[in-house]
Design an enzyme around this catalytic site. Structure first.
Site, mmCIF file in Angstrom:
data_model
loop_
_atom_site.group_PDB
_atom_site.id
_atom_site.type_symbol
_atom_site.label_atom_id
_atom_site.label_comp_id
_atom_site.label_asym_id
_atom_site.label_seq_id
_atom_site.Cartn_x
_atom_site.Cartn_y
_atom_site.Cartn_z
ATOM 1 C CD GLU A 126 -2.596 -1.567 0.075
ATOM 2 O OE1 GLU A 126 -2.769 -0.686 -0.784
ATOM 3 O OE2 GLU A 126 -3.017 -2.727 -0.070
ATOM 4 N N GLY A 127 1.938 1.228 -0.741
ATOM 5 C CA GLY A 127 2.856 2.362 -0.799
ATOM 6 C C GLY A 127 3.948 2.200 0.234
#
Length: 600
Positions: A442-443
């Protein structure tokens, strides 16, 4: 071996004594709830997590899903747990009553989901992804899409995923190649490949609803040309019932260090059959829509990292109390009884660090959940807007800080166990392996650092930062005891230095020195994150100091004293570490920027 996932006394303290969650019941959306209903659903989550999820956590790690004859085979207990979660209403827990939901606050739902992730992050991943994908359709989908997909997703008949990453692009979404071509029938044909798609194939639900980023033919270059599509594993009729297979195929399973119970997949779209996709919202607005799900997921990742760290802390705390080894340094008699290792100062150091990281991370994530509640339900429109801005600013920290320090807590848990912690006969090594994913997905935390320093700090003329300072000032002024005043002074002084550094970095960015300024973004994230978590500990310390005088039992006094001592640990041992960040940022150190690839 302890079955405590999260200390319920700590959770009650965070929810009711720090966040005043009970006050949410005065709002229209939650008026049918009270503290008893909140506690009842938390009790249900705790029990179900221990009975249905924790019991197969180790088994799912050892016997991970397999790709057999084009299908995924997995332990039957995973489906049993997913179904129990859905039947209890947790997938739809935050949704409207008329959608089958319970209209629970985000704060309460976050607390509930913390038990499931702590118990079994692999199995918990499936319903969490489903909830986030359903929310994307609820907010941005048209009426037909909502009617077709939402009921089956919220009931648990269908699951959901987010399909962003591609093999050649990684985190660079501007470079995705998956294409979408409009047909005369109104749907799109999707063609491309995605990788690292959690839950992209499984044997739990009747259908899987993929939220896919793709580019329509002729779209603008880069992120401005990305659109969002609903792509089901099986095509559906008007009632959402699965019919024939859509052109989504499993190219392979990816085998991970941890989090093994959640399938990680490589998917191909449109290779062996036409793949129908349905445009969500307007063309070329897909990344904006997907950021809602991504930001929810980022908050969820931070929360997951905090509670996995918390579970490791619970295990190592119990072990340290039971394990007899050695004697105090002042004891010279070798025949004296051995003492529990918790009596050794260095073990207490490691336990205090875990307590500071885990309970500090939990406080941060619950604060983020409370901001969501205020953003959506506060009766004052201005307060709703301010909560949204503050949440937007803090999201990189909520994702990154617990996902850095949760694994550090798990590492310390292994160290408390000693050699036993390094073996698979004890649970803490799996906690570390599971948690190690959280700084990545998620990043990555590096991307969160760039997002914070390169964008979030400066949005809307730094209005979010101004709001943050105002919020912190309230708690700085509320520190009235001697100990809390000392910590408030320390935090205030650090904050003033951080403001000066931020102003200096802003001038550099405006002067065009982008690469040089952002080269040390990770230092800024560490500085900013530690300041925020120190604030979380000051909030807890203020509440504990206030309650300590009226505590009417030894257990209560011990609990509050433990909070104050953990706050002291953070202010004495952790907050001072940002001094190095301040120096590097103030000098705009060019060590990493000027290192050349050929010098390695």
């Amino acid at each position: 071996m302890t079955d405590t996932l999260i200390d319920r006394r700590d959770l009650a303290f965070q929810l009711y004594e720090v966040l005043d969650t009970e006050n949410l019941t005065t709002r229209e959306r939650f008026r049918e709830h009270n503290r008893d209903t909140f506690n009842a659903v938390i009790e249900t989550a705790d029990k179900m997590a221990r009975v249905k999820f924790a019991t197969h956590n180790s088994a799912a790690d050892k016997d991970e899903p397999r790709f057999v004859n084009g299908q995924v085979e997995m332990l039957p207990q995973v489906k049993e747990a997913f179904d129990a979660y859905a039947e209890a209403g947790f997938i739809a827990g935050r949704y409207d009553y008329d959608l089958g939901g319970m209209q629970l606050p985000e704060s309460v739902m976050a607390a509930c989901n913390g038990f499931f992730t702590a118990a079994n992050p692999g199995t918990a991943g499936y319903p969490f992804l489903t909830t986030a994908a359903a929310n994307l359709i609820r907010v941005f989908g048209n009426e037909q899409q909502q009617t077709t997909f939402l009921p089956h997703m919220l009931s648990g008949r269908c699951s959901g995923t987010m399909a962003l990453t591609e093999p050649h692009a990684g985190s660079s979404l501007a470079d995705i190649r998956t294409s979408a071509t409009l047909t005369d029938e109104g749907h799109y044909l999707i063609k491309g490949a995605k990788i690292y798609i959690s839950g992209g194939e499984q044997s739990i639900t009747d259908n899987i609803v993929h939220m896919v980023l793709a580019k329509i033919k002729g779209a603008p270059a880069g992120v401005k040309g990305i659109s969002l599509f609903i792509v089901p594993k099986f095509r559906v009729d008007q009632e959402g019932n699965p019919t024939e297979r859509n052109g989504v195929s499993l190219a392979g399973l990816i085998h991970k260090l941890g989090y093994r119970g959640t399938t990680s997949t490589a998917l191909s779209f449109g290779d062996d059959a036409p793949c129908h996709g349905y445009l969500v919202g307007e063309p070329h607005q897909g990344l904006k829509y997907m950021f809602q799900m991504m930001n929810e997921a980022r908050v969820g990742v931070g929360f997951g990292a905090a509670v996995i760290g918390y579970r490791g802390y619970m295990h190592s705390l119990e072990y340290a109390r039971d394990r007899l080894q050695g004697r105090r340094a002042s004891e010279k008699n070798p025949e004296s009884p051995q003492v529990p290792i918790i009596d050794h100062a260095d073990v207490r150091r490691m336990l205090l660090a875990q307590k500071a990281y885990s309970e500090g991370g939990l406080a941060l994530c619950l604060f983020g959940a409370r901001l969501m509640d205020d953003q959506h339900t506060h009766p004052d429109e201005q307060k709703r807007l301010e909560a949204g801005k503050l949440l937007d600013l803090l999201t990189p920290v909520i994702k990154a800080w617990p996902s850095e320090y949760g694994p550090k807590a798990n590492d310390l848990a292994i160290q408390v166990y000693g050699g036993a912690g390094y073996t698979r006969e004890y649970p803490v090594e799996q906690c570390w392996r599971d948690n190690r994913l959280n700084p990545i997905h998620e990043g990555t935390n590096g991307i969160q650092a760039l997002d914070l320093l390169g964008r979030k700090i400066w949005q809307d003329q730094s209005h979010g930062l101004q709001l943050l300072m105002q919020e912190m000032q309230v708690d700085l002024e509320a520190a009235t005891t001697d100990r809390c005043q000392q910590w408030a002074l320390s935090l205030s002084e650090t904050l003033q230095q951080a403001v000066k550094v931020t102003q200096s970095l802003g001038k550099s960015l405006m002067g065009g020195e982008v690469d040089k300024t952002l080269a040390n973004a990770s230092c800024y994230l560490h500085l900013f994150g530690h300041i925020i978590v120190a604030w979380m500990w000051l909030r807890q310390a203020n509440a504990a100091a206030h309650a300590l005088g009226s505590a009417n039992s030894d257990d209560e006094r011990n609990f509050y004293q433990g909070k104050l001592q953990a706050a002291q640990y953070f202010f004495h041992w952790e907050l001072p570490t940002v001094a190095q960040d301040l120096v590097l940022l103030r000098n705009q150190d060019d060590t990493c920027l000027n290192m050349k690839a050929e010098w390695f």
